[in-house]
Design an enzyme around this catalytic site. Structure first.
Site, PDB file in Angstrom:
ATOM      1  CG  HIS A   1      -8.620  -8.468  -8.007  1.00  0.00           C
ATOM      2  ND1 HIS A   1      -9.796  -7.736  -8.091  1.00  0.00           N
ATOM      3  CD2 HIS A   1      -7.927  -7.944  -6.963  1.00  0.00           C
ATOM      4  CE1 HIS A   1      -9.797  -6.808  -7.140  1.00  0.00           C
ATOM      5  NE2 HIS A   1      -8.685  -6.918  -6.446  1.00  0.00           N
ATOM      6  NE  ARG A   2     -14.953 -10.099  -4.516  1.00  0.00           N
ATOM      7  CZ  ARG A   2     -15.920 -10.277  -3.629  1.00  0.00           C
ATOM      8  NH1 ARG A   2     -16.940 -11.053  -3.929  1.00  0.00           N
ATOM      9  NH2 ARG A   2     -15.886  -9.688  -2.455  1.00  0.00           N
TER      10      ARG A   2
ATOM     11  N   GLY B   1      -4.076  -2.735   4.338  1.00  0.00           N
ATOM     12  CA  GLY B   1      -3.906  -1.740   5.385  1.00  0.00           C
ATOM     13  C   GLY B   1      -3.736  -2.361   6.757  1.00  0.00           C
TER      14      GLY B   1
ATOM     15  CG  ASP C   1      -5.274  -4.186  -5.094  1.00  0.00           C
ATOM     16  OD1 ASP C   1      -6.021  -5.126  -5.433  1.00  0.00           O
ATOM     17  OD2 ASP C   1      -5.480  -3.493  -4.089  1.00  0.00           O
ATOM     18  CD  GLU C   2      -8.186  -2.959  -7.731  1.00  0.00           C
ATOM     19  OE1 GLU C   2      -8.619  -1.830  -7.451  1.00  0.00           O
ATOM     20  OE2 GLU C   2      -7.631  -3.698  -6.887  1.00  0.00           O
TER      21      GLU C   2
ATOM     22  CE  LYS D   1      -6.719   0.321  -5.177  1.00  0.00           C
ATOM     23  NZ  LYS D   1      -7.988  -0.447  -5.128  1.00  0.00           N
TER      24      LYS D   1
ATOM     25  CE  LYS E   1      -4.934  -9.618  -5.024  1.00  0.00           C
ATOM     26  NZ  LYS E   1      -4.939  -8.149  -5.256  1.00  0.00           N
TER      27      LYS E   1
ATOM     28  CE  LYS F   1      -3.985  -2.174   0.291  1.00  0.00           C
ATOM     29  NZ  LYS F   1      -5.069  -2.067  -0.706  1.00  0.00           N
TER      30      LYS F   1
ATOM     31  CB  SER G   1      -9.061  -9.712   0.245  1.00  0.00           C
ATOM     32  OG  SER G   1      -9.917  -9.668  -0.884  1.00  0.00           O
ATOM     33  N   GLY G   2     -10.205  -7.410   2.016  1.00  0.00           N
ATOM     34  CA  GLY G   2     -10.937  -6.153   2.036  1.00  0.00           C
ATOM     35  C   GLY G   2     -11.207  -5.670   3.441  1.00  0.00           C
TER      36      GLY G   2
ATOM     37  CE  LYS H   1     -11.023  -2.140   1.183  1.00  0.00           C
ATOM     38  NZ  LYS H   1      -9.877  -1.275   0.870  1.00  0.00           N
TER      39      LYS H   1
END
Length: 414
Positions: free
Chosen positions: A268-269, A362, A178-179, A152, A176, A150, A337-338, A309
């Site tokens: 990843h969605r 985070g 991120d998207e 990201k 990983k 982070k 995740s999230g 979140k």
């Protein structure tokens, strides 16, 4: 003249054949139309019906049948011959295509599918699935752990790799992307891949544990195939694909390439909520997860069972489906995740079990003592929970976990 009237697509006495694809929809009929009329139009439009009488002498009957109505829930059975084997875009053009915009329905949502053996086994399914926990990481009874550096996007390559090293040596298994991090000028794909894997190798040597990197290859299909080759050449065990934005046909192509190299796919969605967030319209996350499994991803984000979140939709039920028998196809490892942090780990594992990947961003990098301490705290929370020890008790002589609990407690962020 030959034609099929709308009412011919409705038969509530029909028992679906073992070879039928059976789909469950939620329907709200348009004003002035009853549920039977709406259901028959959905079956018609998603198979071989049309609104006008046709001047056709002969055709193959590929009609779907609306065979069950329970309130606003409608079951439609589709004959196997309607589908091209192994072609997910074509399947979805039938069962989630024009019907989503029909005037005959005010709202329509594809809730669930029962996949028959002939259609399901025309797809490869996952290459590894949850076996990655044992075969790549030897994780034993615990979930595997992942993190995204982070912020990201915006980190230069060297800083991205450094954060990866701190996370890996703190106890994380997977770094990983991120998207929305792919091949931007501030952190080019090739540079990030080689720098991160060099830090991975250093972390493996120091910790004695297997580590890997979920590098984001998302792009148009030819570029993704080149990135698969590049990742494999550098000794990376995984690639990551934004499966919804890339498209299912591209995912199928990437799956074939990954099998050639023996590497796994992390899905990843991103963009899924455009289809599944509105409860009475679109396509459920359950169905999106089903499609991902058939197309061959090895792990996919499925939510945090309402602890993180992001909005969640039946995380537990989706995870159970991903691990269920599907005509011999491998399972898929769910990813939670999230908005996760160490204080949420006990409740998360109670809800979703240990055959998962837990990803925190985070909740690692926001630790008051930095990334290494944050990764250590997450691993400590997992180890304590798997061992049946209260994390507050476990934190008594583990300052990293104690600091995380002191900062976040067990609260869910928004």
């Amino acid at each position: 003249m030959t034609g099929i009237a709308y009412e011919d697509f409705l038969d509530t006495s029909y028992e679906p054949a073992d070879t039928d694809l059976v789909c469950e929809f939620y329907l709200e009929p348009a004003a002035g139309m009853d549920i039977e009329a709406a259901a028959s139009r959905v079956a018609s439009e998603s198979s071989n019906g049309t609104w006008a009488e046709l001047q056709v002498d002969e055709f193959v009957d590929l009609s779907a049948t609306a065979c069950g109505i329970d309130g606003n829930r409608v079951t439609v059975a589709y004959p196997d011959a309607l589908f091209e084997p192994g072609n997910m875009p074509q399947v979805l053009s039938c069962i989630a295509g024009n019907i989503m915009g029909m005037k005959a329905v005010e709202r329509i949502r594809l809730l669930d599918c029962l996949w028959p053996a002939p259609l399901a086994t025309s797809f490869p399914g996952p290459q590894f699935g949850s076996r990655v926990r044992d075969e790549l990481f030897d994780a034993g009874d615990r979930p595997i752990l992942a993190t995204v550096p982070k912020p990201k996007v915006g980190l230069p390559t060297e800083e991205h790799a450094r954060i990866g090293y701190e996370a890996w040596t703190g106890g994380i298994d997977l770094l990983k992307d991120d998207e929305n991090l792919t091949d931007q000028s501030f952190n080019p794909f090739d540079d990030r891949l080689t720098a991160s894997l060099a830090e991975r190798d250093r972390a493996v040597e120091e910790t004695g544990e297997p580590k890997s990197y979920l590098v984001n290859i998302t792009d148009e299909t030819a570029a993704m195939l080149e990135r698969v080759d590049r990742a494999a050449a550098e000794g990376c065990e995984y690639v990551m694909v934004d499966v919804v934005t890339a498209g299912w046909g591209a995912v199928q192509t990437v799956r074939d390439a990954c099998e050639d190299h023996g590497i796994a796919i992390h899905a990843h969605r991103a963009m899924h909520a455009a289809f599944d967030r509105i409860e009475n319209h679109g396509v459920s996350m359950r169905v999106i997860a089903q499609i991902a499994r058939l197309c061959g991803v090895d792990q996919i984000h499925t939510g945090t069972a309402d602890l993180g979140k992001l909005e969640n939709e039946d995380t537990v039920g989706i995870n159970e489906w991903l691990s269920s028998d599907l005509h011999g196809l491998a399972d898929v490892l769910p990813v939670a995740s999230g908005g996760l942090h160490p204080g949420l780990v006990p409740e998360l594992i109670e809800r979703v079990g240990t055959n998962v990947c837990i990803q925190a961003g985070g909740g690692i990098h926001g630790h008051p003592d930095g990334t290494h301490a944050g990764a250590t705290a997450l691993r400590q929370a997992v180890d304590a929970t798997v061992a049946g020890i209260d994390i507050a008790e476990y934190a008594a002589d583990r300052p990293e976990l104690a600091a995380a609990i002191d900062r976040w407690g067990t609260e869910t962020p928004r």
